[in-house]
Design a protein around this motif. Structure first.
Motif, PDB file in Angstrom:
ATOM      1  N   CYS A  25       0.820  -1.215   0.000  1.00  0.00           N
ATOM      2  CA  CYS A  25       0.000   0.000   0.000  1.00  0.00           C
ATOM      3  C   CYS A  25       0.855   1.266   0.000  1.00  0.00           C
ATOM      4  O   CYS A  25       0.462   2.274  -0.591  1.00  0.00           O
ATOM      5  CB  CYS A  25      -0.934   0.007   1.212  1.00  0.00           C
ATOM      6  N   PHE A  26       2.011   1.211   0.649  1.00  0.00           N
ATOM      7  CA  PHE A  26       2.893   2.378   0.663  1.00  0.00           C
ATOM      8  C   PHE A  26       3.302   2.764  -0.756  1.00  0.00           C
ATOM      9  O   PHE A  26       3.195   3.924  -1.153  1.00  0.00           O
ATOM     10  CB  PHE A  26       4.135   2.105   1.511  1.00  0.00           C
ATOM     11  N   PHE A  27       3.762   1.784  -1.531  1.00  0.00           N
ATOM     12  CA  PHE A  27       4.182   2.064  -2.908  1.00  0.00           C
ATOM     13  C   PHE A  27       2.987   2.409  -3.794  1.00  0.00           C
ATOM     14  O   PHE A  27       3.074   3.282  -4.667  1.00  0.00           O
ATOM     15  CB  PHE A  27       4.943   0.870  -3.481  1.00  0.00           C
ATOM     16  N   LEU A  28       1.848   1.763  -3.545  1.00  0.00           N
ATOM     17  CA  LEU A  28       0.645   2.017  -4.339  1.00  0.00           C
ATOM     18  C   LEU A  28       0.134   3.438  -4.120  1.00  0.00           C
ATOM     19  O   LEU A  28      -0.107   4.190  -5.082  1.00  0.00           O
ATOM     20  CB  LEU A  28      -0.436   0.992  -3.972  1.00  0.00           C
ATOM     21  N   PHE A  29       0.000   3.837  -2.847  1.00  0.00           N
ATOM     22  CA  PHE A  29      -0.533   5.166  -2.554  1.00  0.00           C
ATOM     23  C   PHE A  29       0.477   6.274  -2.852  1.00  0.00           C
ATOM     24  O   PHE A  29       0.084   7.406  -3.132  1.00  0.00           O
ATOM     25  CB  PHE A  29      -1.003   5.235  -1.098  1.00  0.00           C
ATOM     26  N   THR A  30       1.768   5.949  -2.805  1.00  0.00           N
ATOM     27  CA  THR A  30       2.776   6.921  -3.237  1.00  0.00           C
ATOM     28  C   THR A  30       2.604   7.217  -4.727  1.00  0.00           C
ATOM     29  O   THR A  30       2.664   8.381  -5.169  1.00  0.00           O
ATOM     30  CB  THR A  30       4.204   6.391  -2.968  1.00  0.00           C
ATOM     31  N   THR A  31       2.360   6.154  -5.516  1.00  0.00           N
ATOM     32  CA  THR A  31       2.111   6.313  -6.956  1.00  0.00           C
ATOM     33  C   THR A  31       0.851   7.129  -7.195  1.00  0.00           C
ATOM     34  O   THR A  31       0.828   8.035  -8.048  1.00  0.00           O
ATOM     35  CB  THR A  31       1.977   4.931  -7.632  1.00  0.00           C
ATOM     36  N   PHE A  32      -0.210   6.829  -6.433  1.00  0.00           N
ATOM     37  CA  PHE A  32      -1.468   7.575  -6.560  1.00  0.00           C
ATOM     38  C   PHE A  32      -1.253   9.061  -6.244  1.00  0.00           C
ATOM     39  O   PHE A  32      -1.748   9.943  -6.960  1.00  0.00           O
ATOM     40  CB  PHE A  32      -2.528   7.009  -5.602  1.00  0.00           C
ATOM     41  N   TYR A  33      -0.494   9.321  -5.184  1.00  0.00           N
ATOM     42  CA  TYR A  33      -0.264  10.702  -4.740  1.00  0.00           C
ATOM     43  C   TYR A  33       0.513  11.497  -5.801  1.00  0.00           C
ATOM     44  O   TYR A  33       0.162  12.644  -6.105  1.00  0.00           O
ATOM     45  CB  TYR A  33       0.501  10.674  -3.420  1.00  0.00           C
ATOM     46  N   LEU A  34       1.526  10.875  -6.374  1.00  0.00           N
ATOM     47  CA  LEU A  34       2.298  11.536  -7.433  1.00  0.00           C
ATOM     48  C   LEU A  34       1.433  11.764  -8.672  1.00  0.00           C
ATOM     49  O   LEU A  34       1.536  12.802  -9.332  1.00  0.00           O
ATOM     50  CB  LEU A  34       3.526  10.691  -7.787  1.00  0.00           C
ATOM     51  N   ALA A  35       0.558  10.786  -8.968  1.00  0.00           N
ATOM     52  CA  ALA A  35      -0.341  10.910 -10.120  1.00  0.00           C
ATOM     53  C   ALA A  35      -1.329  12.059  -9.929  1.00  0.00           C
ATOM     54  O   ALA A  35      -1.661  12.781 -10.887  1.00  0.00           O
ATOM     55  CB  ALA A  35      -1.094   9.594 -10.336  1.00  0.00           C
ATOM     56  N   ILE A  36      -1.801  12.242  -8.686  1.00  0.00           N
ATOM     57  CA  ILE A  36      -2.714  13.354  -8.384  1.00  0.00           C
ATOM     58  C   ILE A  36      -2.043  14.689  -8.670  1.00  0.00           C
ATOM     59  O   ILE A  36      -2.622  15.575  -9.317  1.00  0.00           O
ATOM     60  CB  ILE A  36      -3.186  13.271  -6.914  1.00  0.00           C
ATOM     61  N   PHE A  37      -0.810  14.840  -8.203  1.00  0.00           N
ATOM     62  CA  PHE A  37      -0.093  16.097  -8.423  1.00  0.00           C
ATOM     63  C   PHE A  37       0.234  16.309  -9.898  1.00  0.00           C
ATOM     64  O   PHE A  37       0.056  17.410 -10.428  1.00  0.00           O
ATOM     65  CB  PHE A  37       1.190  16.134  -7.586  1.00  0.00           C
ATOM     66  N   LEU A  38       0.694  15.260 -10.575  1.00  0.00           N
ATOM     67  CA  LEU A  38       1.069  15.396 -11.984  1.00  0.00           C
ATOM     68  C   LEU A  38      -0.142  15.708 -12.848  1.00  0.00           C
ATOM     69  O   LEU A  38      -0.109  16.635 -13.672  1.00  0.00           O
ATOM     70  CB  LEU A  38       1.741  14.101 -12.460  1.00  0.00           C
ATOM     71  N   GLY A  39      -1.226  14.940 -12.664  1.00  0.00           N
ATOM     72  CA  GLY A  39      -2.432  15.143 -13.470  1.00  0.00           C
ATOM     73  C   GLY A  39      -3.041  16.513 -13.287  1.00  0.00           C
ATOM     74  O   GLY A  39      -3.386  17.196 -14.260  1.00  0.00           O
ATOM     75  N   ASN A  40      -3.162  16.934 -12.033  1.00  0.00           N
ATOM     76  CA  ASN A  40      -3.767  18.250 -11.767  1.00  0.00           C
ATOM     77  C   ASN A  40      -2.841  19.394 -12.178  1.00  0.00           C
ATOM     78  O   ASN A  40      -3.312  20.461 -12.574  1.00  0.00           O
ATOM     79  CB  ASN A  40      -4.137  18.359 -10.282  1.00  0.00           C
ATOM     80  N   PHE A  41      -1.518  19.165 -12.100  1.00  0.00           N
ATOM     81  CA  PHE A  41      -0.559  20.174 -12.571  1.00  0.00           C
ATOM     82  C   PHE A  41      -0.700  20.382 -14.078  1.00  0.00           C
ATOM     83  O   PHE A  41      -0.692  21.526 -14.554  1.00  0.00           O
ATOM     84  CB  PHE A  41       0.867  19.733 -12.228  1.00  0.00           C
ATOM     85  N   ILE A  42      -0.852  19.283 -14.824  1.00  0.00           N
ATOM     86  CA  ILE A  42      -1.015  19.380 -16.276  1.00  0.00           C
ATOM     87  C   ILE A  42      -2.283  20.154 -16.623  1.00  0.00           C
ATOM     88  O   ILE A  42      -2.279  21.025 -17.502  1.00  0.00           O
ATOM     89  CB  ILE A  42      -1.030  17.970 -16.908  1.00  0.00           C
TER      90      ILE A  42
END
Length: 308
Positions: A25-42
């Motif tokens: 879950c640590f690696f999964l939610f870290t990926t989700f968190y980075l995806a949230i920032f990247l997607g919303n930044f774009i």
């Protein structure tokens, strides 16, 4: 009510107790968190640097792309830390701060989604008056209203919690400080506070959802008189918003309306705190031709110095 606290800190039990599940879950939610920032930044940069900023729907989406990362940042960093840490305590003051911020930013997101539905309703049902009704001044007023209403909602939620006495135990069966698991720890009768939580959060979310559903029923009814091409374009735009609304509101309603004994609150909470904010950028880009065209122009154009 005697507001006496023996508890100065709480222990967050988290999503899972199994060590292997925690690591995954640590690696999964870290990926989700980075995806949230990247997607919303774009999305944020695309709208800021294109003509879309002048359109009300994308102006609201621009605000949503700012709120989503802030909203998840009140929860995910703490959750990631707890997944790899042996000590999962959170102080009483930090717990109340997280509760307030969670409801504040979540409330802003709810009312921005309502504003986006209002924009689609006017665009489809009153197209001739669209520019007059949904002007920039009214858009700013809707955004300001979202912040003010969300602030007072979270103040009311916080006030209900800080009046409760906590004298042990102090283990919160959740990955964040939330109203319902906190009520279970209060050493007093929580019948009235539970009703107030449902009224303040559950019923507000439910009624807002019903308003949104009603608006889209009216939109579908009005589309019957449009041409096939117009219907497809309108439905494509509305489908993105409906998907986002369902992802956010259905788990939220399930969490706050149904009794804790009949539903796993923390599992459902993941959907509106992490999954929905992560999928929002994908939903609004993959199903929106205008957004994809703007992204190509912003992200694929050559730098100015190469054109000289």
């Amino acid at each position: 009510m005697d507001n006496h606290n023996n508890v100065t800190e709480f222990i967050l039990l988290g999503l899972f107790m199994n060590k292997e599940m925690k690591t995954m879950c640590f690696f999964l939610f870290t990926t989700f968190y980075l995806a949230i920032f990247l997607g919303n930044f774009i999305i944020f940069i695309t709208i800021t640097c294109s003509h879309l900023m002048q359109q009300p729907m994308y102006y609201f989406l621009w605000h949503l792309s700012v709120i989503d990362p802030c909203f998840t940042s009140t929860i995910v960093p703490r959750m990631l830390s707890d997944l790899i840490s042996s000590r999962k305590t959170i102080s009483y003051n930090c717990c109340m701060t997280q509760l307030f911020t969670l409801h504040f930013l979540g409330g802003v997101e709810v009312f921005i989604l309502v504003s986006m539905a209002f924009d689609r309703y006017v665009a489809i049902c009153k197209p001739l008056h669209y520019m007059t009704i949904v002007n920039r001044q009214r858009c700013n007023m809707l955004i300001l209203t979202a912040w003010v209403v969300a602030f007072w909602h979270s103040v009311a939620q916080l006030f209900m919690m800080i009046r409760l006495p906590f004298c042990g135990p102090n283990q919160i069966d959740h990955y964040m400080c939330e109203s319902k698991p906190l009520l279970k720890l209060a050493c007093t009768d929580t019948h009235v506070p539970s009703i107030l939580v449902i009224a303040n959060t559950g019923m507000v979310v439910l009624l807002t959802f019903l308003v949104l559903v009603t608006s889209y029923i009216i939109i579908l009814y009005n589309l019957r008189n449009h041409s096939s091409e117009s219907r497809l374009k309108a439905l494509s735009t509305c489908a993105s918003h409906v998907t986002v609304v369902l992802l956010f509101f259905v788990p939220c309603i399930t969490t706050y309306i149904l009794p804790s004994d009949t539903v796993k609150d923390k599992e459902f909470s993941v959907f509106y705190t992490v999954i929905a904010p992560m999928l929002n950028p994908l939903i609004y880009t993959l199903r929106n031709a205008e957004m994809k065209n703007a992204m190509r122009k912003v992200w694929c154009r050559k730098p100015t110095f190469l054109l000289k």
